[in-house]
Design an enzyme around this catalytic site. Structure first.
Site, PDB file in Angstrom:
ATOM      1  N   GLU A   1      38.839  38.936  43.913  1.00  0.00           N
ATOM      2  CA  GLU A   1      37.515  38.167  44.150  1.00  0.00           C
ATOM      3  C   GLU A   1      37.962  37.097  45.138  1.00  0.00           C
ATOM      4  OE1 GLU A   1      34.528  37.602  41.134  1.00  0.00           O
ATOM      5  OE2 GLU A   1      35.657  38.863  39.694  1.00  0.00           O
ATOM      6  N   MET A   2      38.238  36.071  44.932  1.00  0.00           N
ATOM      7  CA  MET A   2      38.582  35.059  46.085  1.00  0.00           C
ATOM      8  C   MET A   2      39.898  34.736  46.155  1.00  0.00           C
ATOM      9  SD  MET A   2      35.265  32.619  45.054  1.00  0.00           S
ATOM     10  CE  MET A   2      35.282  31.275  46.182  1.00  0.00           C
TER      11      MET A   2
END
Lengths: 343, 105
Positions: free
Chosen positions: A139-140
């Site tokens: 994700e991040m």
């Protein structure tokens, strides 16, 4: 810039907080229990993270700040976009390196009322959840040590953290607490359904009223989508197909290895559901009509189907009524301000 | 409320023989009728579903691992706890349903 049904302006964050406090009302727990569809009072807030304007304001800056990601290009709002029902409008999310992720971005509307978090329930609190996507490689993709160093090097953040959490510093814990504080302000507002339920007979049309009867009756939707937030915070395998380019996703089973959890996912809220297409944890349906058809069939994959699922034998009119009801759960438009990020 | 539920639970504690008893725990409004239950090794607990939808009682505790499967309103399923220890019981469908059973010698 987000230009859609949400208007962009800058206004005092205190106003937002006050609006939130009043929008959720002050109904006591007993009244809510007697009428499960009446808007709930304030959601529980942890004793060690009480809400203050400074904490909400800090959390909002962090939420919209792409510097929280490893690439410094993805913010929480990249996926939880207020202009797209606090989701992303995609079948499944796009993560680090523009890679397609296996699950849809859930809306964070009314997330404060949840008792368990993520599609598979792997987070027990909003504070637990808040940094999960930041740290997730897919994700991040952010190393929290690097993030803490990065934020400490930004004077504006130093002041904001000290103002919000005096003496606690910039840590993974205070980052999570601030994000959670902001997310608790993202709540649904007075929908046509709410106005009708409160006594305004003209707030919705007859199709919507019939749809609600079906929702709580023949169609059995309320078995899982219960209460004012239309979720039981439970986990159900609703018999979704897996598309060719999708890997099998066992869902809740990864957290609790019990047979019924294989392929089960958390029941999402239906508040603002008309704004959060595509639908289902794998984004398989584009419209609410398709969703209703799925439940009318009693699901498609029967291997480990939730025992509450069965064919409904709905007529075309009944399906249309259900969709009309679902659309009546759309909140009144709210102003979402984009913060100026510290430098 | 707790003591009323506890009393109700104990009312159903039926001595099967000199050393074992059977307890009844209801599942109603997505809650177990008690949040903590103290029993002795060899006792049995019958989990009865009082809600108009399915529940699925299980535990993954070291002291006792079991999965009673899903069953509808009016039905109950029983499990005997033979070993001392702390058993955390949940509903697989409704994660907020939690019960701790303390099994003593």
């Amino acid at each position: 810039m987000y230009i859609n049904r949400y208007l962009i302006c800058r206004s005092a964050l205190t106003t937002l907080l006050l609006c939130w406090l009043f929008s959720v009302g002050t109904v006591d727990a007993a009244a809510s229990k007697a009428d499960p569809y009446r808007p709930a009072g304030m959601a529980p807030i942890p004793a060690d993270n009480t809400a203050t304007p400074a904490r909400v304001e800090l959390g909002k800056m962090l939420f919209f700040d792409p510097r929280l990601s490893g690439s410094q290009w993805i913010s929480c709002a990249s996926c939880h976009n207020p202009a797209l029902g606090w989701s992303d409008g995609l079948p499944t999310a796009i993560g680090a390196g523009m890679k397609k992720l296996p699950r849809a971005t859930p809306t964070i509307l009314n997330v404060a009322y949840n008792t368990i978090f993520m599609w598979d329930g792997r987070a027990a609190s909003l504070e637990d959840q808040a940094t999960g996507p930041i740290k997730a490689k897919a994700e991040m993709d952010q190393d929290m040590t690097i993030l803490v160093e990065r934020l400490n090097a930004i004077p504006g953040y130093g002041k904001a953290f000290e103002h919000a959490y005096p003496g606690e510093g910039i840590t993974e814990k205070t980052i999570a607490k601030a994000l959670a504080s902001y997310e608790r302000t993202i709540v649904s507002t007075n929908s046509p359904f709410d106005r009708w339920h409160a006594g305004n007979k003209k707030a919705v049309d007859d199709s919507t009223k019939r749809g609600f009867e079906l929702f709580t009756g023949k169609a059995k939707c309320s078995v899982c989508h219960e209460g004012f937030n239309f979720t039981d915070n439970g986990f159900h395998n609703i018999g979704l197909k897996t598309l060719k380019d999708m890997a099998e996703d066992v869902g809740r089973f990864n957290q609790r290895k019990v047979k019924i959890n294989h392929g089960a996912f958390k029941t999402p809220t239906l508040r603002d559901v008309a704004l959060t297409a595509p639908y289902m944890h794998n984004g398989i349906y584009q419209t609410l009509e398709e969703v209703v058809d799925h439940y009318d069939r009693g699901g498609d994959v029967k291997d480990n189907l939730d025992p509450n699922m069965e064919p409904l034998n709905l007529t075309l009119q009944e399906k249309q009524d259900l969709v009309a009801f679902l659309k009546s759960l759309t909140s009144q438009p709210v102003l979402v301000t984009i913060p100026q990020l510290p430098r | 409320m707790f003591f009323r539920n506890l009393f109700g639970c104990l009312l159903f504690a039926i001595a099967a023989n000199a050393s074992a008893a059977e307890f009844k725990v209801d599942q109603k409004d997505k809650q177990f009728s008690v949040s903590h239950l103290k029993i002795k090794a060899g006792d049995t607990v019958n989990f009865v579903n009082g809600d108009p939808f399915f529940h699925n009682v299980f535990s993954l505790s070291d002291a006792k691992t079991f999965d009673l499967g899903s069953y509808p309103q009016g039905q109950g399923r029983a499990i005997t706890f033979n070993n001392p220890g702390v058993v955390e019981v949940e509903c697989a469908i409704h994660s907020q349903m939690k019960l701790v059973i303390e099994v003593t010698k």
